[in-house]
Design an enzyme around this catalytic site. Structure first.
Site, mmCIF file in Angstrom:
data_model
loop_
_atom_site.group_PDB
_atom_site.id
_atom_site.type_symbol
_atom_site.label_atom_id
_atom_site.label_comp_id
_atom_site.label_asym_id
_atom_site.label_seq_id
_atom_site.Cartn_x
_atom_site.Cartn_y
_atom_site.Cartn_z
ATOM 1 N N ASP A 1 -61.003 -36.859 -17.342
ATOM 2 C CA ASP A 1 -62.131 -36.503 -16.471
ATOM 3 C C ASP A 1 -62.860 -35.241 -16.919
ATOM 4 O OD1 ASP A 1 -61.448 -38.694 -14.897
ATOM 5 O OD2 ASP A 1 -60.064 -37.502 -13.683
ATOM 6 N N LYS B 1 -66.277 -36.980 -20.532
ATOM 7 C CA LYS B 1 -66.459 -37.749 -21.771
ATOM 8 C C LYS B 1 -67.638 -38.709 -21.653
ATOM 9 C CE LYS B 1 -62.264 -39.235 -21.297
ATOM 10 N NZ LYS B 1 -61.839 -38.356 -20.187
ATOM 11 N N GLY B 2 -67.761 -39.338 -20.462
ATOM 12 C CA GLY B 2 -68.846 -40.304 -20.243
ATOM 13 C C GLY B 2 -70.192 -39.663 -20.510
ATOM 14 N N ALA C 1 -59.557 -45.717 -16.588
ATOM 15 C CA ALA C 1 -60.595 -44.719 -16.866
ATOM 16 C C ALA C 1 -61.762 -44.864 -15.901
ATOM 17 C CB ALA C 1 -61.105 -44.898 -18.300
ATOM 18 N N GLY C 2 -62.448 -43.764 -15.682
ATOM 19 C CA GLY C 2 -63.699 -43.784 -14.919
ATOM 20 C C GLY C 2 -64.627 -42.803 -15.596
ATOM 21 N N HIS C 3 -65.641 -43.311 -16.288
ATOM 22 C CA HIS C 3 -66.556 -42.454 -17.054
ATOM 23 C C HIS C 3 -67.919 -42.459 -16.367
ATOM 24 C CE1 HIS C 3 -63.925 -43.010 -20.915
ATOM 25 N NE2 HIS C 3 -63.281 -42.456 -19.907
ATOM 26 N N GLN D 1 -58.980 -41.127 -20.969
ATOM 27 C CA GLN D 1 -57.928 -40.203 -20.540
ATOM 28 C C GLN D 1 -58.082 -38.876 -21.310
ATOM 29 O OE1 GLN D 1 -56.730 -43.773 -21.199
ATOM 30 N NE2 GLN D 1 -57.606 -43.860 -19.179
ATOM 31 N N ARG E 1 -59.091 -40.434 -5.600
ATOM 32 C CA ARG E 1 -58.122 -39.397 -5.204
ATOM 33 C C ARG E 1 -58.674 -38.006 -5.478
ATOM 34 N NH1 ARG E 1 -52.938 -41.155 -8.607
ATOM 35 N NH2 ARG E 1 -54.579 -41.677 -10.083
HETATM 36 P P1 GDP Z 1 -64.713 -38.636 -17.863
HETATM 37 O O1 GDP Z 1 -63.630 -39.506 -17.327
HETATM 38 O O2 GDP Z 1 -64.227 -37.668 -18.878
HETATM 39 O O3 GDP Z 1 -65.904 -39.426 -18.354
HETATM 40 O O4 GDP Z 1 -65.227 -37.748 -16.632
HETATM 41 P P2 GDP Z 1 -65.531 -38.274 -15.130
HETATM 42 O O5 GDP Z 1 -66.795 -39.037 -15.137
HETATM 43 O O6 GDP Z 1 -64.339 -38.933 -14.557
HETATM 44 O O7 GDP Z 1 -65.672 -36.898 -14.381
HETATM 45 C C1 GDP Z 1 -66.599 -35.937 -14.766
HETATM 46 C C2 GDP Z 1 -67.517 -35.653 -13.579
HETATM 47 O O8 GDP Z 1 -68.255 -34.478 -13.810
HETATM 48 C C3 GDP Z 1 -68.560 -36.731 -13.352
HETATM 49 O O9 GDP Z 1 -68.833 -36.818 -11.986
HETATM 50 C C4 GDP Z 1 -69.780 -36.209 -14.115
HETATM 51 O O10 GDP Z 1 -70.996 -36.712 -13.599
HETATM 52 C C5 GDP Z 1 -69.655 -34.745 -13.870
HETATM 53 N N1 GDP Z 1 -70.169 -33.857 -14.927
HETATM 54 C C6 GDP Z 1 -70.117 -33.982 -16.275
HETATM 55 N N2 GDP Z 1 -70.583 -32.882 -16.885
HETATM 56 C C7 GDP Z 1 -70.944 -32.031 -15.906
HETATM 57 C C8 GDP Z 1 -71.469 -30.690 -15.895
HETATM 58 O O11 GDP Z 1 -71.688 -30.053 -16.925
HETATM 59 N N3 GDP Z 1 -71.696 -30.138 -14.669
HETATM 60 C C9 GDP Z 1 -71.446 -30.792 -13.500
HETATM 61 N N4 GDP Z 1 -71.669 -30.162 -12.374
HETATM 62 N N5 GDP Z 1 -70.945 -32.035 -13.474
HETATM 63 C C10 GDP Z 1 -70.693 -32.639 -14.663
HETATM 64 P P1 IMO Z 2 -60.612 -40.900 -17.772
HETATM 65 O O1 IMO Z 2 -60.870 -41.745 -18.997
HETATM 66 C C1 IMO Z 2 -57.679 -38.822 -15.332
HETATM 67 C C2 IMO Z 2 -53.701 -40.618 -15.015
HETATM 68 C C3 IMO Z 2 -53.275 -41.188 -13.675
HETATM 69 C C4 IMO Z 2 -51.785 -40.934 -13.741
HETATM 70 C C5 IMO Z 2 -51.459 -41.199 -15.212
HETATM 71 C C6 IMO Z 2 -50.914 -42.579 -15.482
HETATM 72 O O2 IMO Z 2 -61.528 -41.171 -16.654
HETATM 73 O O3 IMO Z 2 -60.505 -39.461 -18.144
HETATM 74 P P2 IMO Z 2 -52.026 -44.996 -15.555
HETATM 75 O O4 IMO Z 2 -52.727 -45.788 -14.489
HETATM 76 O O5 IMO Z 2 -52.848 -44.751 -16.764
HETATM 77 O O6 IMO Z 2 -50.683 -45.551 -15.894
HETATM 78 O O7 IMO Z 2 -51.735 -43.549 -14.870
HETATM 79 O O8 IMO Z 2 -52.671 -41.011 -15.906
HETATM 80 N N1 IMO Z 2 -54.980 -41.164 -15.545
HETATM 81 C C7 IMO Z 2 -56.128 -40.469 -15.587
HETATM 82 N N2 IMO Z 2 -56.424 -39.237 -15.112
HETATM 83 N N3 IMO Z 2 -58.610 -39.522 -15.991
HETATM 84 C C8 IMO Z 2 -58.319 -40.745 -16.502
HETATM 85 O O9 IMO Z 2 -59.178 -41.442 -17.279
HETATM 86 C C9 IMO Z 2 -57.037 -41.288 -16.269
HETATM 87 N N4 IMO Z 2 -56.427 -42.435 -16.598
HETATM 88 C C10 IMO Z 2 -55.176 -42.341 -16.164
HETATM 89 O O10 IMO Z 2 -53.885 -40.510 -12.606
HETATM 90 O O11 IMO Z 2 -51.521 -39.581 -13.496
HETATM 91 MG MG MG Z 3 -62.822 -40.072 -15.496
#
Ligand code: GDP
Ligand code: IMO
Ligand code: MG
Length: 430
Positions: free
Chosen positions: A13, A16-17, A39-41, A224, A303
């Site tokens: 998180d 990366k997205g 994953a959630g990007h 991740q 969560r």
């Molecule tokens: P990923 O799993 O690495 O792609 O990251 P996620 O999407 O799960 O979580 C990153 C969150 O931070 C998302 O809601 C993005 O929209 C947000 N985000 C990314 N870069 C920035 C930033 O520079 N500032 C702020 N405020 N939010 C950001």
């Molecule tokens: P992105 O790509 C954050 C965490 C879960 C748990 C552990 C194992 O969005 O960064 P799993 O379901 O993979 O067996 O869970 O890994 N986890 C992540 N935490 N970002 C993710 O992906 C994750 N993918 C899995 O919360 O602790």
């Molecule tokens: Mg994510």
């Protein structure tokens, strides 16, 4: 044109997205190399928010081709639902999305086993996303997994499925005490999904190789993060795949010589979802402020994310195990208005100062951070697009993190939108 890996440098998180979406304009193809729909990007373009779980974050660029690499695990139903959702929102997919035939399938029983094994672990649970990720990778390594290629052949699929169901039913009965399943409805349902995913299957390894050799640019998208890597993370509180940059080679089907640069995405503070050690974790008002300011809620499970200060030991370790050539700093804006900010420069454990990542659960759990405290900034960084326009204290903070991480930032992100980015250098170059 060079080839770049984008990897999460913390516990996932990191943003990366956003970074992959941003860098896709310079790529010809985007290949995701690990994990599944755990994953959630998140990508925000023109104020519109997209959350991708399986589909590479390059898909919003109309002409770019996107690939799911063989190192991933695929839940066919989740994949098809994600495709539908994008199409419904006006994203044209056509023939520019493909899946590697060696990708392992997440079967319905993997999700059941994920839930049941977490229940059995009780207090020792991992806090998985419940998507069946671990059990699917277990079967892959146990050499009984079913791959996308197998689903394309009804006879091979029937045979493998029968063997798996017999084995899983034994587990269901003897270990989990739940009702057994029947093969026929699973076979029918999966075969129907198989027909729908057949047009997406293509030799991703070959396409990536051809692209590279033709001088085109390949962007490998990680999922991740380093500390969730099955080999290099805080085991056993990890996911089941190789999230580190090395996973791009095995998971994308290319050799290390194909890679020119590796950029680690890292937040200006730290978060983690699920259980497991987190030395710089905060509680109370500071943690709450980071969570609310950074909207730190899981993009997949919703969560609340655990929040803490930037961990320099993690950053340095990430540079090492990923061979980072640069870093992308995200969410600097979330620290706007903090009167003071702490950065962990080392751990203390049993009276000793530790500067390098330890390898045992006892150390990770018992480590207390050694902090350096710096002054915050009062003028906002949100939306700032050049280093010169950052408040001096924010610039000093960025410099401090670089020194601690022993790696330079080529990107600094000051907001969730594509355009809220400071580009210091070209991440595709070393
Ligand atoms: P990923 O799993 O690495 O792609 O990251 P996620 O999407 O799960 O979580 C990153 C969150 O931070 C998302 O809601 C993005 O929209 C947000 N985000 C990314 N870069 C920035 C930033 O520079 N500032 C702020 N405020 N939010 C950001
Ligand atoms: P992105 O790509 C954050 C965490 C879960 C748990 C552990 C194992 O969005 O960064 P799993 O379901 O993979 O067996 O869970 O890994 N986890 C992540 N935490 N970002 C993710 O992906 C994750 N993918 C899995 O919360 O602790
Ligand atoms: Mg994510």
């Amino acid at each position: 044109m060079p080839t770049l890996i984008v990897v999460g440098a913390q516990w996932g998180d990191e943003g990366k997205g956003k970074i992959v979406d941003l860098l896709t304009d310079r790529a010809d193809i985007v290949v995701r190399y690990a994990g599944g729909n755990n994953a959630g990007h998140t990508i925000i373009v023109g104020g519109e928010k997209f959350v991708l779980h399986l589909i590479p974050s390059g898909i919003l660029h109309a002409k770019k081709r996107c690939f799911l690499g063989g190192g991933m695990v695929l839940d066919p139903e989740a994949f098809l639902a994600e495709v539908e959702k994008l199409i419904a929102r006006g994203v044209k997919i056509g023939t520019r999305l493909k899946i590697a035939p060696e990708t392992h399938l997440i079967m319905p029983y993997h999700k059941t086993i994920d839930h049941e094994s977490e229940k059995l672990r009780g207090k020792r649970k991992i806090g998985t996303t419940g998507r069946g990720i671990g059990p699917a990778y277990v079967d892959k390594v146990a050499r009984i997994g079913i791959r996308v290629a197998d689903l394309m052949d009804p006879e091979v699929f029937r045979d493998k499925l029968a063997h798996n169901i017999a084995e899983k039913n034994y587990l269901y009965k003897e270990i989990y005490g739940i009702a057994p399943m029947k093969a026929a409805p699973i076979y029918k349902r999966c075969l129907a999904f198989g027909k729908l995913i057949a047009p997406f299957v293509a030799d991703v390894s070959r396409i990536a190789d051809e692209a590279g050799r033709a001088g085109r640019s390949v962007l490998f998208e990680g999922a991740q993060g380093t500390m969730l890597d099955v080999d290099h993370g805080t085991y056993p509180f990890v996911t089941s795949s190789n999230a580190v940059a090395g996973g791009a080679c095995t998971g994308g089907g290319v050799g290390p010589t194909a890679v020119d640069a590796v950029i680690g995405v890292i937040k200006a503070y730290t978060t983690r979802v699920g259980e497991g050690p987190f030395p710089t974790e905060l509680s109370g008002a500071l943690s709450e402020r980071l969570r609310e300011g950074g909207s730190e809620y899981g993009a997949t499970t919703g969560r609340p994310r655990r929040c803490g200060w930037f961990d320099g030991v993690v950053a340095r370790y990430s540079r090492r195990v990923n061979g980072l050539t640069s870093l992308a700093l995200t969410k600097l804006d979330v620290l706007d208005g903090f009167p003071e900010i702490k950065v962990c420069v080392a751990y203390r454990y049993k009276g000793a100062t530790i500067k390098e990542m330890p390898y045992g659960l006892a150390e990770w759990r018992g480590a207390t951070p050694v902090y350096r405290t710096v002054k915050g900034w009062s003028r906002p960084t949100a939306g700032v697009r050049s280093l010169a326009k950052l408040p001096r204290e924010a610039r000093d903070y960025v410099k401090l993190l670089e020194d601690i991480a022993e790696c330079r930032f080529k990107l600094v992100s000051t907001g969730a939108g594509r355009e809220d980015t400071i580009e210091v250098g070209d991440p595709y170059r070393r």
